[in-house]
Design a protein around this motif. Structure first.
Motif, mmCIF file in Angstrom:
data_model
loop_
_atom_site.group_PDB
_atom_site.id
_atom_site.type_symbol
_atom_site.label_atom_id
_atom_site.label_comp_id
_atom_site.label_asym_id
_atom_site.label_seq_id
_atom_site.Cartn_x
_atom_site.Cartn_y
_atom_site.Cartn_z
ATOM 1 N N VAL A 283 0.840 -1.200 0.000
ATOM 2 C CA VAL A 283 0.000 0.000 0.000
ATOM 3 C C VAL A 283 0.879 1.256 0.000
ATOM 4 O O VAL A 283 0.600 2.226 -0.707
ATOM 5 C CB VAL A 283 -0.955 0.000 1.213
ATOM 6 C CG1 VAL A 283 -1.572 1.388 1.421
ATOM 7 C CG2 VAL A 283 -2.061 -1.021 1.001
ATOM 8 N N GLY A 284 1.945 1.233 0.807
ATOM 9 C CA GLY A 284 2.861 2.359 0.820
ATOM 10 C C GLY A 284 3.454 2.619 -0.549
ATOM 11 O O GLY A 284 3.646 3.772 -0.958
ATOM 12 N N PHE A 285 3.734 1.557 -1.291
ATOM 13 C CA PHE A 285 4.280 1.705 -2.630
ATOM 14 C C PHE A 285 3.296 2.380 -3.571
ATOM 15 O O PHE A 285 3.695 3.078 -4.506
ATOM 16 C CB PHE A 285 4.686 0.342 -3.192
ATOM 17 C CG PHE A 285 6.096 -0.054 -2.846
ATOM 18 C CD1 PHE A 285 7.128 0.179 -3.725
ATOM 19 C CD2 PHE A 285 6.386 -0.657 -1.642
ATOM 20 C CE1 PHE A 285 8.427 -0.184 -3.416
ATOM 21 C CE2 PHE A 285 7.678 -1.026 -1.313
ATOM 22 C CZ PHE A 285 8.700 -0.782 -2.204
ATOM 23 N N PHE A 286 2.021 2.170 -3.359
ATOM 24 C CA PHE A 286 1.044 2.748 -4.271
ATOM 25 C C PHE A 286 0.831 4.239 -4.026
ATOM 26 O O PHE A 286 0.141 4.903 -4.804
ATOM 27 C CB PHE A 286 -0.275 1.973 -4.206
ATOM 28 C CG PHE A 286 -0.231 0.738 -5.045
ATOM 29 C CD1 PHE A 286 -0.486 0.786 -6.406
ATOM 30 C CD2 PHE A 286 0.124 -0.487 -4.493
ATOM 31 C CE1 PHE A 286 -0.402 -0.347 -7.199
ATOM 32 C CE2 PHE A 286 0.202 -1.636 -5.275
ATOM 33 C CZ PHE A 286 -0.069 -1.566 -6.636
ATOM 34 N N MET A 287 1.420 4.787 -2.974
ATOM 35 C CA MET A 287 1.479 6.236 -2.826
ATOM 36 C C MET A 287 2.704 6.812 -3.523
ATOM 37 O O MET A 287 2.802 8.031 -3.705
ATOM 38 C CB MET A 287 1.515 6.612 -1.338
ATOM 39 C CG MET A 287 0.159 6.617 -0.674
ATOM 40 S SD MET A 287 -0.994 7.801 -1.423
ATOM 41 C CE MET A 287 -0.274 9.353 -0.864
ATOM 42 N N ARG A 288 3.619 5.952 -3.916
ATOM 43 C CA ARG A 288 4.840 6.434 -4.546
ATOM 44 C C ARG A 288 4.587 7.142 -5.874
ATOM 45 O O ARG A 288 5.207 8.184 -6.140
ATOM 46 C CB ARG A 288 5.842 5.291 -4.718
ATOM 47 C CG ARG A 288 6.430 4.843 -3.398
ATOM 48 C CD ARG A 288 7.446 3.732 -3.548
ATOM 49 N NE ARG A 288 8.597 4.150 -4.336
ATOM 50 C CZ ARG A 288 9.746 3.511 -4.350
ATOM 51 N NH1 ARG A 288 9.905 2.424 -3.608
ATOM 52 N NH2 ARG A 288 10.750 3.927 -5.078
ATOM 53 N N PRO A 289 3.676 6.650 -6.748
ATOM 54 C CA PRO A 289 3.411 7.426 -7.969
ATOM 55 C C PRO A 289 2.859 8.816 -7.675
ATOM 56 O O PRO A 289 3.206 9.780 -8.366
ATOM 57 C CB PRO A 289 2.372 6.560 -8.709
ATOM 58 C CG PRO A 289 2.580 5.185 -8.189
ATOM 59 C CD PRO A 289 2.974 5.359 -6.759
ATOM 60 N N VAL A 290 2.021 8.920 -6.639
ATOM 61 C CA VAL A 290 1.502 10.233 -6.255
ATOM 62 C C VAL A 290 2.642 11.127 -5.781
ATOM 63 O O VAL A 290 2.741 12.296 -6.162
ATOM 64 C CB VAL A 290 0.435 10.093 -5.144
ATOM 65 C CG1 VAL A 290 -0.093 11.459 -4.723
ATOM 66 C CG2 VAL A 290 -0.718 9.206 -5.618
ATOM 67 N N GLY A 291 3.527 10.553 -4.951
ATOM 68 C CA GLY A 291 4.679 11.314 -4.487
ATOM 69 C C GLY A 291 5.606 11.694 -5.630
ATOM 70 O O GLY A 291 6.119 12.825 -5.684
ATOM 71 N N GLY A 292 5.837 10.755 -6.549
ATOM 72 C CA GLY A 292 6.689 11.047 -7.696
ATOM 73 C C GLY A 292 6.132 12.172 -8.544
ATOM 74 O O GLY A 292 6.877 13.023 -9.045
ATOM 75 N N LEU A 293 4.810 12.181 -8.703
ATOM 76 C CA LEU A 293 4.164 13.219 -9.506
ATOM 77 C C LEU A 293 4.175 14.566 -8.786
ATOM 78 O O LEU A 293 4.601 15.588 -9.341
ATOM 79 C CB LEU A 293 2.730 12.800 -9.816
ATOM 80 C CG LEU A 293 1.941 13.689 -10.779
ATOM 81 C CD1 LEU A 293 2.591 13.697 -12.159
ATOM 82 C CD2 LEU A 293 0.499 13.211 -10.874
ATOM 83 N N LEU A 294 3.721 14.568 -7.507
ATOM 84 C CA LEU A 294 3.609 15.827 -6.771
ATOM 85 C C LEU A 294 4.976 16.422 -6.431
ATOM 86 O O LEU A 294 5.236 17.601 -6.684
ATOM 87 C CB LEU A 294 2.803 15.605 -5.492
ATOM 88 C CG LEU A 294 1.334 15.239 -5.664
ATOM 89 C CD1 LEU A 294 0.662 15.043 -4.305
ATOM 90 C CD2 LEU A 294 0.594 16.308 -6.457
ATOM 91 N N MET A 295 5.862 15.605 -5.840
ATOM 92 C CA MET A 295 7.182 16.114 -5.481
ATOM 93 C C MET A 295 8.035 16.370 -6.723
ATOM 94 O O MET A 295 8.884 17.264 -6.730
ATOM 95 C CB MET A 295 7.892 15.132 -4.557
ATOM 96 C CG MET A 295 7.261 14.982 -3.178
ATOM 97 S SD MET A 295 7.250 16.517 -2.216
ATOM 98 C CE MET A 295 5.532 17.009 -2.414
#
Length: 444
Positions: A84-96
């Motif tokens: 689940v933590g990994f599936f926030m990574r695309p959001v983080g990659g996009l936003l950050m």
């Protein structure tokens, strides 16, 4: 497409005037400081991230309820939260990544390390299921979502920061420090877990010992934050003029490059998380390894792996990125199955299997940051890398422990090695058609 946005993979982008930070080459004092700022902060980030996977075997029973007689249910649940933590990574990659492209690389790196430290502190303070019921796994999920957001943005920002700080002919070398620092963070996480496992009893580890590394991780993140405050912004981000890039500009304007990042990453991320993160647990559930011995056998090869990275980066600056990538992918396609089957329960077997995999894996990890950065122009480089890379890592890397444990629970443990080999073979096909970018100037 303007000249400033032409892509190296489509014929090469012209380089701008030399970056003051890199004009004297990779050994100039400013470049060394840039390298240290990126590496120390990145190590702190990944220490926090990896501590979870190494300690899951201890806190799973504390946070998750057991299923009806199945002892693997809490562990499977903890790895599901890992995914689940990994599936926030695309959001983080996009936003950050968007923050890095619009506000500068240093600004994004500052935000990511503060998020990671906060997430680590929340994991350390997670209550037990016995005390608060379902709230316990909810708190853990929230903590991992925050950490996933952070680490997704970290790769995008630190990759661009490292490569843009590199001197001529040194992008491969600087690229390798992405995984040098990642491995140091992982080594600290694995080492602290192994040390506690040998100093404390299993009951003490389950009761409170597993919380100590997460508390330490929150403190390390503060140190990384302080170091990054002294970093100098790379010229590529600071000199941007005109309209700032939109959130999805990288994916919208460069769909081919986005798909290329996915193909480059798929086999590499699965092999990486299998060999550097999941293998100790794989040995425990498939070869009856003791917890402490598995952690120790998983820690020693990480030091070997860190030493290999600069050698691979230097080699790629001389011979190119493609030979290393192809060697990695074909090596794993041919050897993943026999290597994983060679783990027979002895300490030496696990140690040798991990070291052999580390040698092959270096062909990917030492050049991944450089290859990704060389695909996109500077204007959208961070977000362009961050979203497709993090999405692919979430799909294949983050799910590796869960898939491996699920195969075991389903009665098909031998299927997982073939899964690793198959995906590496697919990435090999991508590497074969990948244009060589090592000698091309980086788009500024």
């Amino acid at each position: 497409m303007t000249q400033s946005e032409s892509l190296p993979v489509d014929g090469g982008g012209a380089a701008d005037a030399p970056n003051p930070a890199t004009a004297k080459g990779a050994r100039s004092p400013s470049s060394v400081r840039q390298l240290a700022a990126a590496s120390v902060g990145n190590a702190a980030e990944w220490y926090d991230w990896y501590a979870y996977s190494f300690l899951a075997i201890y806190f799973a029973d504390q946070v998750f309820p057991k299923g009806s007689g199945n002892s693997l249910v809490p562990l499977l649940s903890s790895f599901a939260v890992f995914a689940v933590g990994f599936f926030m990574r695309p959001v983080g990659g996009l936003l950050m990544g968007a923050v890095a492209d619009r506000r500068g690389r240093r600004a994004a790196l500052t935000v990511t390390i503060l998020l990671m430290g906060g997430g680590s502190l929340l994991v350390a303070l997670t209550p037990t299921y016995a005390s608060v019921g379902v709230l316990a796994p909810v708190v853990l999920v929230i903590a991992r979502l925050v950490q996933g957001l952070s680490v997704g943005g970290e790769f995008a920002a630190s990759t661009t920061f490292l490569i843009e700080s590199a001197g001529p002919g040194r992008r491969g070398l600087f690229s390798s420090f992405q995984y040098v620092s990642t491995t140091i963070g992982q080594l600290l996480a694995s080492g602290s877990a192994a040390l506690l496992a040998h100093l404390l009893t299993d009951k003490q580890m389950g009761d409170w010992g597993w919380r100590v590394p997460f508390l330490l991780g929150a403190l390390i993140s503060l140190v990384g934050f302080w170091i990054r405050q002294g970093a100098r912004e790379t010229r590529e981000a600071a000199r941007q003029t005109g309209a700032r890039p939109t959130l999805f500009e990288g994916v919208r304007r460069y769909p081919r490059q986005s798909l290329l990042i996915c193909g480059i990453t798929a086999g590499g991320t699965l092999a990486y998380y299998t060999w550097t993160t999941y293998l100790p647990t794989y040995a425990q559930v498939n070869a009856n390894f003791g917890k402490g011995d598995a952690l120790l056998a998983g820690t020693i090869p990480l030091a070997f792996f860190a030493v290999l990275q600069p050698l691979g980066g230097l080699l790629s600056d001389r011979v190119g990125r493609k030979p290393l990538l192809i060697g990695f992918a074909l090596g794993f396609a041919a050897l993943a199955v026999p290597l994983l089957h060679a783990i027979d329960g002895s300490f030496v077997s696990l140690l040798l299997v991990q070291c052999a995999g580390m040698v092959l894996l270096t062909g990917y990890t030492s050049v991944a940051a450089a290859v990704n950065a060389e695909v996109f122009p500077a204007r959208v480089r961070a977000a362009g890398i961050g979203f497709p890379y993090s999405l692919t890592v979430a799909l294949f890397g983050g799910t590796a422990p869960y898939v491996g444990t699920w195969f075991k629970q389903s009665g098909h443990p031998d299927a997982f090695p073939w899964y690793v080999a198959g995906l590496c073979l697919i990435s090999a096909c991508v590497y074969l058609v990948l244009p060589e970018t090592a000698k091309r100037p980086l788009d500024r």
